[in-house]
Write a protein that holds these residues in place. Structure first.
Motif, PDB file in Angstrom:
ATOM      1  N   TYR A 135       4.712   5.357   2.035  1.00 52.03           N
ATOM      2  CA  TYR A 135       4.210   4.176   2.719  1.00 52.03           C
ATOM      3  C   TYR A 135       3.523   4.560   4.028  1.00 52.03           C
ATOM      4  CZ  TYR A 135       4.038  -0.610   4.381  1.00 52.03           C
ATOM      5  OH  TYR A 135       3.604  -1.812   4.824  1.00 52.03           O
ATOM      6  N   LYS A 183       2.254  -0.124  -4.333  1.00 52.20           N
ATOM      7  CA  LYS A 183       2.364  -1.411  -5.037  1.00 52.20           C
ATOM      8  C   LYS A 183       3.763  -1.969  -4.822  1.00 52.20           C
ATOM      9  CE  LYS A 183      -0.700  -0.353  -8.834  1.00 52.20           C
ATOM     10  NZ  LYS A 183      -0.503   0.432 -10.030  1.00 52.20           N
ATOM     11  N   GLN A 184       3.845  -3.299  -4.885  1.00 54.39           N
ATOM     12  CA  GLN A 184       5.128  -3.958  -4.676  1.00 54.39           C
ATOM     13  C   GLN A 184       6.133  -3.538  -5.759  1.00 54.39           C
ATOM     14  OE1 GLN A 184       4.872  -8.176  -4.671  1.00 54.39           O
ATOM     15  NE2 GLN A 184       6.723  -8.431  -3.460  1.00 54.39           N
ATOM     16  N   GLU A 185       5.614  -3.376  -6.977  1.00 54.63           N
ATOM     17  CA  GLU A 185       6.460  -2.988  -8.110  1.00 54.63           C
ATOM     18  C   GLU A 185       7.248  -1.711  -7.808  1.00 54.63           C
ATOM     19  OE1 GLU A 185       4.106  -1.713 -11.330  1.00 54.63           O
ATOM     20  OE2 GLU A 185       5.835  -1.351 -12.629  1.00 54.63           O
ATOM     21  N   ASN A 186       6.523  -0.736  -7.244  1.00 57.14           N
ATOM     22  CA  ASN A 186       7.171   0.542  -6.976  1.00 57.14           C
ATOM     23  C   ASN A 186       8.245   0.420  -5.907  1.00 57.14           C
ATOM     24  OD1 ASN A 186       5.672   1.856  -8.861  1.00 57.14           O
ATOM     25  ND2 ASN A 186       4.022   2.338  -7.414  1.00 57.14           N
ATOM     26  N   VAL A 187       8.010  -0.447  -4.912  1.00 57.15           N
ATOM     27  CA  VAL A 187       9.007  -0.642  -3.866  1.00 57.15           C
ATOM     28  C   VAL A 187      10.270  -1.243  -4.460  1.00 57.15           C
ATOM     29  CG1 VAL A 187       9.518  -1.805  -1.711  1.00 57.15           C
ATOM     30  CG2 VAL A 187       7.222  -0.957  -2.138  1.00 57.15           C
ATOM     31  N   ILE A 188      10.080  -2.221  -5.360  1.00 68.25           N
ATOM     32  CA  ILE A 188      11.248  -2.861  -5.990  1.00 68.25           C
ATOM     33  C   ILE A 188      12.025  -1.835  -6.801  1.00 68.25           C
ATOM     34  CG2 ILE A 188      11.966  -4.580  -7.701  1.00 68.25           C
ATOM     35  CD1 ILE A 188       9.525  -6.222  -6.798  1.00 68.25           C
TER      36      ILE A 188
END
Lengths: 144, 419
Positions: free
Chosen positions: B24, B32-37
């Motif tokens: 980050y 991407k948000q997906e990867n953070v989740i």
């Protein structure tokens, strides 16, 4: 510039985490081993079982008791625990091995078979008190 | 067990979090948000799984589980680094593997009962390997994949577990027969040939099939497994000698007969003869390891992406480049510690089948990682197999988790009885 410093700091943090985990785990394991090593161990008493010779090719052997607690091998070969110098006995005839608290007799594909209570033994059997084992011309009684 | 404080468990879960943070900070706009989740989920799972296991299953060996979680977190951060599209799938496979591991522990009574029927296990494993011969498709030079709808399966990973079960059960039942010598050939002490036949069949079947499928790594692994188990069961060195002779002869024959074996050996002997062509992979791997040095180039600072197949077979070189000697040492140490704990479980077992099986599972994992590490560092000719728990790959991940599940089930069982 600050980003660069932050990146370098994070890189070293990652490396530190890896090292610290392995170090902590090794220490924990060492501690575990150390504790175990100084625990007092319980002394287990080996109950002995016996084979009594009822009949044999040699009169001197009759009524002898053979006490044992570990594996016992029977046969004509000289490397057995009990050597039966009898033409009807195979080189490696049978083996009695401890399984948990019981004893198991296994016939090692001998030429003239092993008989337990007058029956031919195929493979393995758990021995009961008073079982009669016949190998060649020798007859044993299993006692425990 | 009180030495193992709970905060240690947070260290392994810190790895994905730190890696994500680094990603980050470095270039935030790509994240991407997906990867953070997924990262948050991974952190949670890696902490919770060992804690729950410790709570629910009494007497479980928590060291093995947390070391496995450590290897998984290394795998995740390397996926994030090397091939971000595989990050999601790898996480998915880790979760599937963990669920299957718990299933294995719960149903271990029934699964371990199969050990009473060794020939069923043996025939099943031969069927699985045989099915690959018939329906297998070729991916990446190895003809050992089966495509079932959306998923590609590498059946040899599962056949490995079955063969281990067969060997443990068969060797335990016929141990006395195999161990009491009836024949003396020179300095060899061997039982009559008919008792050796099933063993030799397994050896040569596995070898033939894998040589036919060009999967040299698995062939080597299966062979080593069989030799290791036989020696562990009988402690008779004649078998090891026979196996070595058998191995040298078959290696020589396959060297003469198969072109790809000759290529592998030529690359191993002198990779600098053709550094941009056939030996490009191994040469780049050596450069990566050398470039890493002691502390490594730093996460995201190296360039391991140029090694072909870096996310499966050559993931060790990527770790070597980015984390240096320290990272490599930690990974090898983790494998050794798992092996050490497993051997401890094996030594405490009363049931001899379980004893052999748990030793076999641990030894196979160690042997597998040795074969691929030796291949990547050019100690042995390169044979492509996966690094357990780290390489990308569903079959390998799931099979390794099932193996660890069996090991843990055996350890809980034996300890329950001792108390």
């Amino acid at each position: 510039m600050t980003i660069k410093i932050a990146v370098v700091a994070l890189e070293y943090a990652l490396l530190f985490c890896i090292c610290a985990f392995i170090y902590k785990t090794m220490r924990a394991m060492y501690g575990d081993l150390h504790d175990k090593a100084y625990e007092e161990t319980k002394v287990t008493v080996n109950k002995k079982v016996a084979l009594v010779i009822l009949q044999s090719y040699d009169e001197k052997l009759v009524n002898k008791r053979i006490l044992f607690s570990d594996m016992l091998t029977l046969g004509r070969g000289v490397d057995n625990n009990i050597v039966l110098a009898d033409a009807y006995v195979s080189h490696h005839h049978a083996v009695i091995s401890p399984v948990k608290n019981q004893y198991q007799l296994e016939d090692l594909h001998s030429r003239n078979h092993t008989y337990v209570n007058e029956k031919v033994l195929l493979g393995k059997i758990f021995l009961q008190n008073g079982d009669i084992i016949k190998i060649g011309t020798t007859v044993f009684k299993f006692e425990r | 067990m009180y030495y193992f404080k709970k905060k240690v468990l947070f260290l392994q879960a810190m790895l994905p979090a730190l890696a994500m943070l680094l990603f980050y900070v470095k270039d935030g706009f790509v994240v991407k948000q997906e990867n953070v989740i997924i990262t948050a989920g991974a952190c949670l799972i890696l902490v919770i799984v060992p804690l729950i296991a410790q709570k629910v299953l009494k007497n479980i060996d928590v060291y093995i589980l947390s070391l496995v979680c450590f290897l998984c977190s290394i795998s995740l951060i390397m996926m994030l680094r090397l091939r971000i599209s595989l990050y999601h799938t790898q996480f998915q496979w880790i979760v599937v593997g963990m669920i299957l591991m718990f299933c294995t522990i719960v149903f271990s009574e029934k699964i371990l009962r199969f050990l009473d029927y060794p020939y069923i296990l043996g025939v099943l494993s031969i069927l699985i390997i045989g099915s690959v011969l018939l329906f297998g498709t070729e991916i990446g030079g190895n003809r050992n994949w089966i495509i079932m709808g959306p998923v590609q399966v590498q059946p040899s990973e599962f056949a490995k577990l079955l063969i281990l079960g067969f060997l443990a059960a068969y060797l335990q039942e016929n141990k006395n027969m195999l161990n009491l010598p009836n024949r003396h050939w020179g300095f060899l002490y061997l039982p009559p040939l008919r008792f050796l036949a099933p063993l030799v069949t397994i050896w040569s079947m596995a070898l033939l099939m894998f040589v036919y499928q060009r999967d040299l790594g698995s062939a080597l692994l299966f062979f080593g497994m069989a030799v290791m188990m036989t020696y562990a069961a009988t402690s008779n060195k004649s078998y090891v000698f026979l196996a070595v002779v058998f191995f040298i002869i078959s290696a020589f024959i396959s060297y003469l007969a198969f072109g790809h074996v000759r290529v592998r050996v030529a690359i191993w002997l002198n990779p600098w003869a053709d550094p941009m062509g056939q030996s490009y992979q191994i040469v780049q791997s050596l450069f990566a390891l050398g470039y890493g040095g002691f502390f490594g180039t730093g996460f995201w600072q190296g360039s391991p992406d140029i090694i072909p197949a870096v996310y499966t077979d050559f993931i060790f070189s990527a770790i070597g480049e980015e984390f240096g000697f320290i990272g490599v040492f930690s990974v090898i140490m983790a494998y050794l510690l798992i092996f050490f704990r497993s051997v401890k479980i094996a030594l405490l077992c009363q049931n001899e089948k379980y004893k052999l099986l748990s030793f076999g599972l641990a030894g196979t994992m160690l042997l597998q990682s040795f074969i691929i590490l030796a291949g990547v560092t050019k100690l042995l000719p390169l044979t492509g197999i996966t690094l357990p728990f780290i390489s990308y790959g569903g079959s390998s991940m799931v099979a390794s988790f099932i193996g660890i599940g069996l090991l843990l089930a055996i350890s809980t069982k034996e300890k329950d009885r001792a108390c």
